[in-house]
Motif scaffolding. Structure first.
Motif, PDB file in Angstrom:
ATOM      1  N   UNK A 213       0.668  -1.181  -0.033  1.00 10.69           N
ATOM      2  CA  UNK A 213       0.095  -0.043   0.114  1.00 10.69           C
ATOM      3  C   UNK A 213       0.840   1.207  -0.043  1.00 10.69           C
ATOM      4  N   UNK A 214       2.255   1.232   0.362  1.00 12.64           N
ATOM      5  CA  UNK A 214       2.969   2.241   0.264  1.00 12.64           C
ATOM      6  C   UNK A 214       3.685   2.552  -1.206  1.00 12.64           C
ATOM      7  N   UNK A 215       3.390   1.734  -2.043  1.00  9.70           N
ATOM      8  CA  UNK A 215       4.103   1.631  -3.304  1.00  9.70           C
ATOM      9  C   UNK A 215       3.167   2.715  -4.312  1.00  9.70           C
ATOM     10  N   UNK A 216       3.766   3.623  -4.850  1.00  8.07           N
ATOM     11  CA  UNK A 216       3.178   4.363  -6.099  1.00  8.07           C
ATOM     12  C   UNK A 216       2.450   3.835  -7.208  1.00  8.07           C
ATOM     13  N   UNK A 217       1.567   4.098  -7.912  1.00  3.83           N
ATOM     14  CA  UNK A 217       0.945   3.597  -9.086  1.00  3.83           C
ATOM     15  C   UNK A 217       1.963   3.349 -10.181  1.00  3.83           C
ATOM     16  N   UNK A 218       2.857   4.152 -10.177  1.00  4.77           N
ATOM     17  CA  UNK A 218       3.785   4.189 -11.249  1.00  4.77           C
ATOM     18  C   UNK A 218       5.038   3.338 -10.874  1.00  4.77           C
ATOM     19  N   UNK A 219       4.905   2.430  -9.682  1.00  5.62           N
ATOM     20  CA  UNK A 219       6.161   1.514  -9.224  1.00  5.62           C
ATOM     21  C   UNK A 219       6.974   0.880 -10.518  1.00  5.62           C
ATOM     22  N   UNK A 220       8.149   1.160 -10.558  1.00  7.53           N
ATOM     23  CA  UNK A 220       8.829   0.699 -11.631  1.00  7.53           C
ATOM     24  C   UNK A 220       9.014  -0.765 -12.052  1.00  7.53           C
ATOM     25  N   UNK A 221       9.046  -1.502 -11.283  1.00  2.74           N
ATOM     26  CA  UNK A 221       9.063  -2.805 -11.317  1.00  2.74           C
ATOM     27  C   UNK A 221       7.906  -3.814 -11.474  1.00  2.74           C
ATOM     28  N   UNK A 222       7.753  -5.132 -11.952  1.00  2.00           N
ATOM     29  CA  UNK A 222       6.983  -6.115 -11.654  1.00  2.00           C
ATOM     30  C   UNK A 222       7.310  -6.650 -10.341  1.00  2.00           C
ATOM     31  N   UNK A 247      -0.890   0.247  -6.821  1.00  2.00           N
ATOM     32  CA  UNK A 247      -0.521  -0.771  -7.857  1.00  2.00           C
ATOM     33  C   UNK A 247      -1.609  -1.887  -8.078  1.00  2.00           C
ATOM     34  N   UNK A 248      -1.325  -2.556  -9.158  1.00  2.00           N
ATOM     35  CA  UNK A 248      -2.348  -3.663  -9.392  1.00  2.00           C
ATOM     36  C   UNK A 248      -1.731  -4.805  -8.975  1.00  2.00           C
ATOM     37  N   UNK A 249      -2.751  -5.563  -8.371  1.00  2.00           N
ATOM     38  CA  UNK A 249      -2.204  -7.017  -7.647  1.00  2.00           C
ATOM     39  C   UNK A 249      -3.319  -8.012  -8.259  1.00  2.00           C
ATOM     40  N   UNK A 250      -2.866  -8.927  -8.675  1.00  2.00           N
ATOM     41  CA  UNK A 250      -3.579 -10.327  -9.266  1.00  2.00           C
ATOM     42  C   UNK A 250      -3.303 -11.426  -8.798  1.00  2.00           C
ATOM     43  N   UNK A 251      -3.932 -12.499  -8.519  1.00  3.35           N
ATOM     44  CA  UNK A 251      -3.579 -13.943  -8.390  1.00  3.35           C
ATOM     45  C   UNK A 251      -2.955 -14.324  -9.752  1.00  3.35           C
ATOM     46  N   UNK A 252      -1.828 -14.731  -9.709  1.00  2.00           N
ATOM     47  CA  UNK A 252      -0.972 -15.190 -11.081  1.00  2.00           C
ATOM     48  C   UNK A 252      -1.686 -16.237 -11.765  1.00  2.00           C
ATOM     49  N   UNK A 260       5.539  -3.762 -15.038  1.00  2.00           N
ATOM     50  CA  UNK A 260       5.778  -2.899 -13.906  1.00  2.00           C
ATOM     51  C   UNK A 260       4.677  -2.562 -13.372  1.00  2.00           C
ATOM     52  N   UNK A 261       4.581  -2.277 -12.292  1.00  2.00           N
ATOM     53  CA  UNK A 261       3.442  -1.649 -11.324  1.00  2.00           C
ATOM     54  C   UNK A 261       2.172  -2.709 -11.155  1.00  2.00           C
ATOM     55  N   UNK A 262       2.645  -3.904 -11.328  1.00  2.00           N
ATOM     56  CA  UNK A 262       1.470  -4.923 -11.135  1.00  2.00           C
ATOM     57  C   UNK A 262       2.412  -6.079 -10.098  1.00  2.00           C
ATOM     58  N   UNK A 263       1.489  -6.572  -9.048  1.00  2.00           N
ATOM     59  CA  UNK A 263       1.986  -7.759  -8.384  1.00  2.00           C
ATOM     60  C   UNK A 263       1.263  -9.152  -8.918  1.00  2.00           C
ATOM     61  N   UNK A 264       2.131 -10.047  -8.524  1.00  2.00           N
ATOM     62  CA  UNK A 264       1.587 -11.224  -9.072  1.00  2.00           C
ATOM     63  C   UNK A 264       1.611 -12.274  -7.638  1.00  2.00           C
ATOM     64  N   UNK A 265       0.339 -12.487  -7.187  1.00  2.00           N
ATOM     65  CA  UNK A 265       0.406 -13.652  -6.225  1.00  2.00           C
ATOM     66  C   UNK A 265       0.524 -14.918  -6.507  1.00  2.00           C
ATOM     67  N   UNK A 266       1.342 -15.742  -6.004  1.00  2.00           N
ATOM     68  CA  UNK A 266       1.285 -17.391  -6.435  1.00  2.00           C
ATOM     69  C   UNK A 266      -0.135 -17.847  -5.894  1.00  2.00           C
ATOM     70  N   UNK A 267      -0.539 -18.669  -6.660  1.00  2.15           N
ATOM     71  CA  UNK A 267      -1.871 -19.501  -6.346  1.00  2.15           C
ATOM     72  C   UNK A 267      -1.580 -20.575  -5.282  1.00  2.15           C
ATOM     73  N   UNK A 268      -2.237 -20.427  -4.039  1.00  3.62           N
ATOM     74  CA  UNK A 268      -2.278 -21.471  -2.972  1.00  3.62           C
ATOM     75  C   UNK A 268      -2.433 -22.772  -3.689  1.00  3.62           C
ATOM     76  N   UNK A 269      -1.687 -23.681  -3.032  1.00  7.10           N
ATOM     77  CA  UNK A 269      -1.861 -25.216  -3.436  1.00  7.10           C
ATOM     78  C   UNK A 269      -1.139 -25.627  -4.787  1.00  7.10           C
ATOM     79  N   UNK A 270      -0.416 -24.498  -5.339  1.00  6.43           N
ATOM     80  CA  UNK A 270       0.304 -24.640  -6.647  1.00  6.43           C
ATOM     81  C   UNK A 270       1.970 -24.248  -6.440  1.00  6.43           C
TER      82      UNK A 270
END
Length: 379
Positions: A213-222, A247-252, A260-270
């Motif tokens: 939540x502290x990262x800006x929308x234009x965060x430089x990295x994935x 930033x954007x966050x999604x289940x990968x 850049x600017x998107x976080x990918x959460x590893x799915x549980x159980x995989x």
């Protein structure tokens, strides 16, 4: 001296079952039980337990409300029991935000192959979180509703009186407000990165929310996220982070490409692998592996695809997952950081990389986000 436990559940059968498991350990003792959240508050004040196990759904007062009120009057480490459903995931995440330390599925067969394994797991979780005393510090979030983030202190002393808790909370808030000036003295190392990778377990949901939540929308990295969590929880967790973060966050998912600017959460159980050009592949993985998802597996794939261009951070968590993957990254020239002991719910995963000499920095949770932004030279 045995760790004193309060068991809270509206089911007589479950209270008895959990109590039997806890009392089977010479290091644990159930000192009281309660059949609803309201009764649990009275029991906490009367018996001063070291740890509480808490059901989510109960009559009179639910577990989430009880957690909030307990954190106000007598902060105590709380282990939640939850159903492995989307609704259960949402409620559990609410409880963690309210101050609970950790959670386990209410159906032990969902997490253990046999009774002996389930018994050991529950006993270990209670002993681990008993080492911490939580204090509830309100904090403004980017979402539409106010959130709270627990900070963690060593559980050396007994639970303080409510007045002292409020005083300590104010002092902690003042200390936190003074820390950014210290953080700004750090200088970027000058290294170039193509991806930020974060691995965590127990205590991770709150820690990740505080950082992201502290990262800006234009965060430089994935951003690649590996959080030990059941498969039915990760989608709900990703959605919650996405609603609270700039930033954007999604289940990968297989076929996703790191942006850049998107976080990918590893799915549980995989297991989540990151291939060349940032291509994500999700696969079942080896059944023999203890962790699904595993930080080691994802970090190992990053070492092959990104080499020295990775900034990796190991946060609070039980066990040593992430140590071997971090070593592979370190061998390629990547930068590895670890959360410090004082701010961890469980100092297992960060300790593993720190003791192995893999981590170059040990950082308090409230400083991690700013430290990352400084390293990446964010304006």
């Amino acid at each position: 001296m045995a760790i004193k436990v309060l068991v809270v559940d509206d089911s007589n059968f479950f209270r008895r079952r959990v109590s039997e498991i806890i009392n089977a350990s010479p290091h644990l003792e159930v000192i009281a039980t309660a059949n609803n959240g309201k009764e649990s508050i009275d029991m906490v004040i009367k018996h001063k337990p070291d740890v509480i196990t808490m059901d989510v759904e109960m009559p009179v007062m639910d577990g989430i409300t009880a957690v909030q009120k307990i954190m106000d009057v007598a902060p105590t480490p709380i282990l939640m029991f939850s159903s492995l459903t989307h609704q259960g995931a949402t409620a559990t995440l609410d409880a963690l935000e309210a101050g609970a330390c950790d959670f386990l599925p209410k159906k032990f067969e969902d997490i253990a192959r046999d009774k002996e394994e389930a018994t050991t797991l529950l006993q270990q979780r209670i002993q681990q979180i008993a080492k911490r005393r939580v204090m509830r510090v309100p904090e403004k979030k980017t979402g539409t509703t106010a959130k709270v983030t627990p900070t963690l202190k060593s559980n050396v002393d007994s639970i303080a009186k409510p007045t002292m808790n409020r005083l300590s909370t104010v002092n902690e808030r003042n200390e936190l407000s003074a820390k950014p000036s210290v953080i700004k003295r750090h200088k970027a190392s000058g290294k170039n990165y193509n991806v930020l990778a974060i691995g965590t377990s127990t205590g991770g949901p709150v820690a990740l929310q505080k950082i992201l939540t502290a990262f800006p929308a234009h965060f430089k990295l994935p951003i690649v996220l590996v959080q030990h969590m059941p498969g039915t929880f990760t989608k709900a967790f990703a959605d919650r982070l996405n609603s609270n973060c700039k930033i954007s966050v999604k289940e990968a998912a297989t076929g996703d490409i790191l942006k850049p600017g998107c976080a990918y959460l590893a799915p549980g159980g995989k297991q989540m692998l990151i291939g060349p050009n940032g291509q994500i592949k999700i696969h079942p993985g080896n059944e023999a592996l203890n962790y699904k998802p595993s930080v080691d597996i994802t970090f190992a794939s990053l070492s092959k695809s990104y080499g020295s261009k990775v900034l990796a951070v190991i946060l609070t968590g039980m066990g040593a997952d992430g140590r071997d993957g971090s070593r592979l990254l370190k061998d390629k020239g990547a930068e590895i950081w670890a959360q410090d002991e004082a701010s961890c719910v469980v100092y297992g995963m960060p300790q593993a990389v720190a003791k192995a000499g893999i981590a170059t920095e040990s950082i308090a949770l409230d400083q991690v986000a700013q430290r990352i932004l400084v390293e990446l030279k964010h304006e």
